[in-house]
Write a protein that holds these residues in place. Sequence first.
Motif, mmCIF file in Angstrom:
data_model
loop_
_atom_site.group_PDB
_atom_site.id
_atom_site.type_symbol
_atom_site.label_atom_id
_atom_site.label_comp_id
_atom_site.label_asym_id
_atom_site.label_seq_id
_atom_site.Cartn_x
_atom_site.Cartn_y
_atom_site.Cartn_z
ATOM 1 N N SER A 25 0.825 -1.218 0.000
ATOM 2 C CA SER A 25 0.000 0.000 0.000
ATOM 3 C C SER A 25 0.855 1.262 0.000
ATOM 4 C CB SER A 25 -0.960 0.003 1.202
ATOM 5 O OG SER A 25 -1.801 -1.114 1.171
ATOM 6 N N THR B 5 -11.923 -7.363 8.451
ATOM 7 C CA THR B 5 -12.351 -7.988 7.200
ATOM 8 C C THR B 5 -13.528 -7.216 6.606
ATOM 9 O OG1 THR B 5 -11.555 -10.156 7.898
ATOM 10 C CG2 THR B 5 -13.249 -10.123 6.163
ATOM 11 N N GLU C 170 -12.926 -10.074 12.281
ATOM 12 C CA GLU C 170 -14.164 -9.882 11.526
ATOM 13 C C GLU C 170 -14.374 -8.407 11.184
ATOM 14 O OE1 GLU C 170 -17.310 -11.617 13.845
ATOM 15 O OE2 GLU C 170 -16.661 -13.671 13.398
ATOM 16 N N GLY D 8 -3.768 -8.822 0.373
ATOM 17 C CA GLY D 8 -3.904 -8.991 1.812
ATOM 18 C C GLY D 8 -2.993 -8.042 2.569
ATOM 19 N N LEU E 215 -12.308 -3.882 5.156
ATOM 20 C CA LEU E 215 -11.556 -4.051 3.909
ATOM 21 C C LEU E 215 -12.395 -4.610 2.761
ATOM 22 C CD1 LEU E 215 -8.186 -5.418 5.318
ATOM 23 C CD2 LEU E 215 -8.637 -3.143 4.401
ATOM 24 N N ALA E 216 -13.533 -5.243 3.052
ATOM 25 C CA ALA E 216 -14.335 -5.914 2.027
ATOM 26 C C ALA E 216 -14.690 -5.024 0.843
ATOM 27 C CB ALA E 216 -15.591 -6.525 2.640
ATOM 28 N N PRO E 217 -15.089 -3.765 1.047
ATOM 29 C CA PRO E 217 -15.403 -2.932 -0.125
ATOM 30 C C PRO E 217 -14.182 -2.635 -1.000
ATOM 31 C CG PRO E 217 -16.346 -1.976 1.871
ATOM 32 C CD PRO E 217 -15.441 -3.093 2.297
ATOM 33 N N HIS E 218 -13.014 -2.928 -0.489
ATOM 34 C CA HIS E 218 -11.770 -2.670 -1.213
ATOM 35 C C HIS E 218 -11.060 -3.983 -1.515
ATOM 36 C CE1 HIS E 218 -12.533 1.355 0.308
ATOM 37 N NE2 HIS E 218 -12.691 0.792 1.480
ATOM 38 N N ASP E 219 -11.833 -5.063 -1.753
ATOM 39 C CA ASP E 219 -11.265 -6.413 -1.831
ATOM 40 C C ASP E 219 -10.387 -6.650 -3.048
ATOM 41 O OD1 ASP E 219 -13.175 -6.633 -3.794
ATOM 42 O OD2 ASP E 219 -14.289 -8.231 -2.822
ATOM 43 N N ASP E 220 -10.215 -5.658 -3.911
ATOM 44 C CA ASP E 220 -9.283 -5.816 -5.028
ATOM 45 C C ASP E 220 -7.865 -5.570 -4.578
ATOM 46 O OD1 ASP E 220 -9.913 -3.104 -4.577
ATOM 47 O OD2 ASP E 220 -9.301 -2.544 -6.598
ATOM 48 N N ARG E 221 -7.687 -5.150 -3.325
ATOM 49 C CA ARG E 221 -6.348 -4.918 -2.782
ATOM 50 C C ARG E 221 -5.775 -6.235 -2.271
ATOM 51 N NH1 ARG E 221 -5.986 0.453 0.458
ATOM 52 N NH2 ARG E 221 -4.647 -0.904 1.612
#
Length: 157
Positions: A68, A143, A140, A154, A146-152
Amino acid sequence: MRGTRWLSADEQRIWRTYLQANQLLRDALDRQLQRDAGMPHGYYIILAMLSEAPGRSMTMSQLARTVSSSPSRLSHAVAKLERAGWVRRRRHETDGRATIATLTDDGFDVLAEAAPGHVEEVRSVLFDPLTPEQVRQLGEIFTAVLAPHDDRPGPPS
């Protein structure tokens, strides 16, 4: 256009608590790594992510996404790691526009030496104050954030 959705008093309290906890963790990790390994946390993350990559190598653009970081900030950091002998850069064999960063054996040794103290600091500052249930909930929560940005990729350790 809708109006500003101001934070409630509880959200504001939680936000400020998060900021304090995040800064506490960042400062503790930077202090520990500077003291024990002579590097900032950001350099440790670069070394760690390279250590986990196939052949301990990534393109600079892959590495920037993984840690990042902006390409220019990463290039500056990798240049310092390269001068220390911990990372080596070379042109991609088939794509002349791409540069490959590779963790050297010396870099791996520095990382391996720094890792136990780093993990102990993470455990001490972040996990030890929590119950096992709170650790599960924290996972949780992060997670979900970060879910709305899951194209990033880990998150780094």
